[in-house]
Design a protein around this motif. Structure first.
Motif, PDB file in Angstrom:
ATOM      1  N   ALA A  39      38.389 161.064  20.233  1.00  0.00           N
ATOM      2  CA  ALA A  39      39.216 159.994  20.811  1.00  0.00           C
ATOM      3  C   ALA A  39      39.171 160.045  22.337  1.00  0.00           C
ATOM      4  CB  ALA A  39      40.654 160.106  20.316  1.00  0.00           C
ATOM      5  N   ALA A  40      39.170 161.235  22.891  1.00  0.00           N
ATOM      6  CA  ALA A  40      39.095 161.377  24.349  1.00  0.00           C
ATOM      7  C   ALA A  40      37.758 160.856  24.866  1.00  0.00           C
ATOM      8  CB  ALA A  40      39.287 162.836  24.748  1.00  0.00           C
ATOM      9  N   TYR A  41      36.673 161.128  24.152  1.00  0.00           N
ATOM     10  CA  TYR A  41      35.365 160.598  24.555  1.00  0.00           C
ATOM     11  C   TYR A  41      35.329 159.078  24.475  1.00  0.00           C
ATOM     12  CZ  TYR A  41      33.116 165.202  24.738  1.00  0.00           C
ATOM     13  OH  TYR A  41      32.757 166.472  25.072  1.00  0.00           O
ATOM     14  N   ARG A  42      35.931 158.508  23.421  1.00  0.00           N
ATOM     15  CA  ARG A  42      35.986 157.040  23.315  1.00  0.00           C
ATOM     16  C   ARG A  42      36.781 156.457  24.461  1.00  0.00           C
ATOM     17  NH1 ARG A  42      36.866 158.354  17.860  1.00  0.00           N
ATOM     18  NH2 ARG A  42      39.083 157.902  18.072  1.00  0.00           N
ATOM     19  N   CYS A  43      37.861 157.101  24.811  1.00  0.00           N
ATOM     20  CA  CYS A  43      38.695 156.650  25.930  1.00  0.00           C
ATOM     21  C   CYS A  43      37.900 156.721  27.233  1.00  0.00           C
ATOM     22  CB  CYS A  43      39.946 157.509  26.012  1.00  0.00           C
ATOM     23  SG  CYS A  43      41.080 157.018  27.319  1.00  0.00           S
ATOM     24  N   LYS A  44      37.172 157.811  27.417  1.00  0.00           N
ATOM     25  CA  LYS A  44      36.358 157.978  28.621  1.00  0.00           C
ATOM     26  C   LYS A  44      35.312 156.872  28.708  1.00  0.00           C
ATOM     27  CE  LYS A  44      32.633 160.180  29.134  1.00  0.00           C
ATOM     28  NZ  LYS A  44      31.399 160.753  29.213  1.00  0.00           N
ATOM     29  N   SER A  46      35.434 153.895  27.407  1.00  0.00           N
ATOM     30  CA  SER A  46      36.117 152.635  27.711  1.00  0.00           C
ATOM     31  C   SER A  46      36.475 152.553  29.187  1.00  0.00           C
ATOM     32  CB  SER A  46      37.383 152.511  26.855  1.00  0.00           C
ATOM     33  OG  SER A  46      38.098 151.367  27.208  1.00  0.00           O
ATOM     34  N   VAL A  47      36.975 153.638  29.735  1.00  0.00           N
ATOM     35  CA  VAL A  47      37.342 153.671  31.152  1.00  0.00           C
ATOM     36  C   VAL A  47      36.096 153.487  32.018  1.00  0.00           C
ATOM     37  CG1 VAL A  47      38.183 155.188  32.991  1.00  0.00           C
ATOM     38  CG2 VAL A  47      39.434 155.017  30.849  1.00  0.00           C
TER      39      VAL A  47
END
Length: 93
Positions: A39-44, A46-47
């Motif tokens: 999830a953190a990688y997906r967030c990264k 997206s950012v």
């Protein structure tokens, strides 16, 4: 003198700590860490995508602003030249 309540607190802390290490090292906990990391990688991602879009827009705005200023400077320069020619014509040169 030994305070048995202090010894009991230390023993309980040791037991809780040991149990905590086993819980944190379990397979279920590792799966949870894996999902959180994903999830953190997906967030990264997206950012970073948003950052790239904003950066491209800023570059477009900067290029347009430079074109506007160049056009304005060229018009001002043409006006100065026309004014100088008019002064020279009026002076009879």
């Amino acid at each position: 003198m030994i305070k048995w309540s202090t010894v009991g607190k230390i023993a309980c802390g040791f037991l809780v700590g040991t149990a905590g290490v086993k819980i944190l090292g379990s397979n279920d906990a590792k799966k949870c860490y894996t999902h959180i990391t994903a999830a953190a990688y997906r967030c990264k991602d997206s950012v970073m995508e948003t950052y790239t879009n904003i950066k491209e827009n800023c570059q477009d705005i900067s290029a347009d602003a430079k074109e506007i200023n160049e056009s304005r400077y060229a018009k001002e320069r043409e006006k100065e030249i026309a004014d100088a020619k008019a002064v020279l014509e009026n002076a009879g040169v």
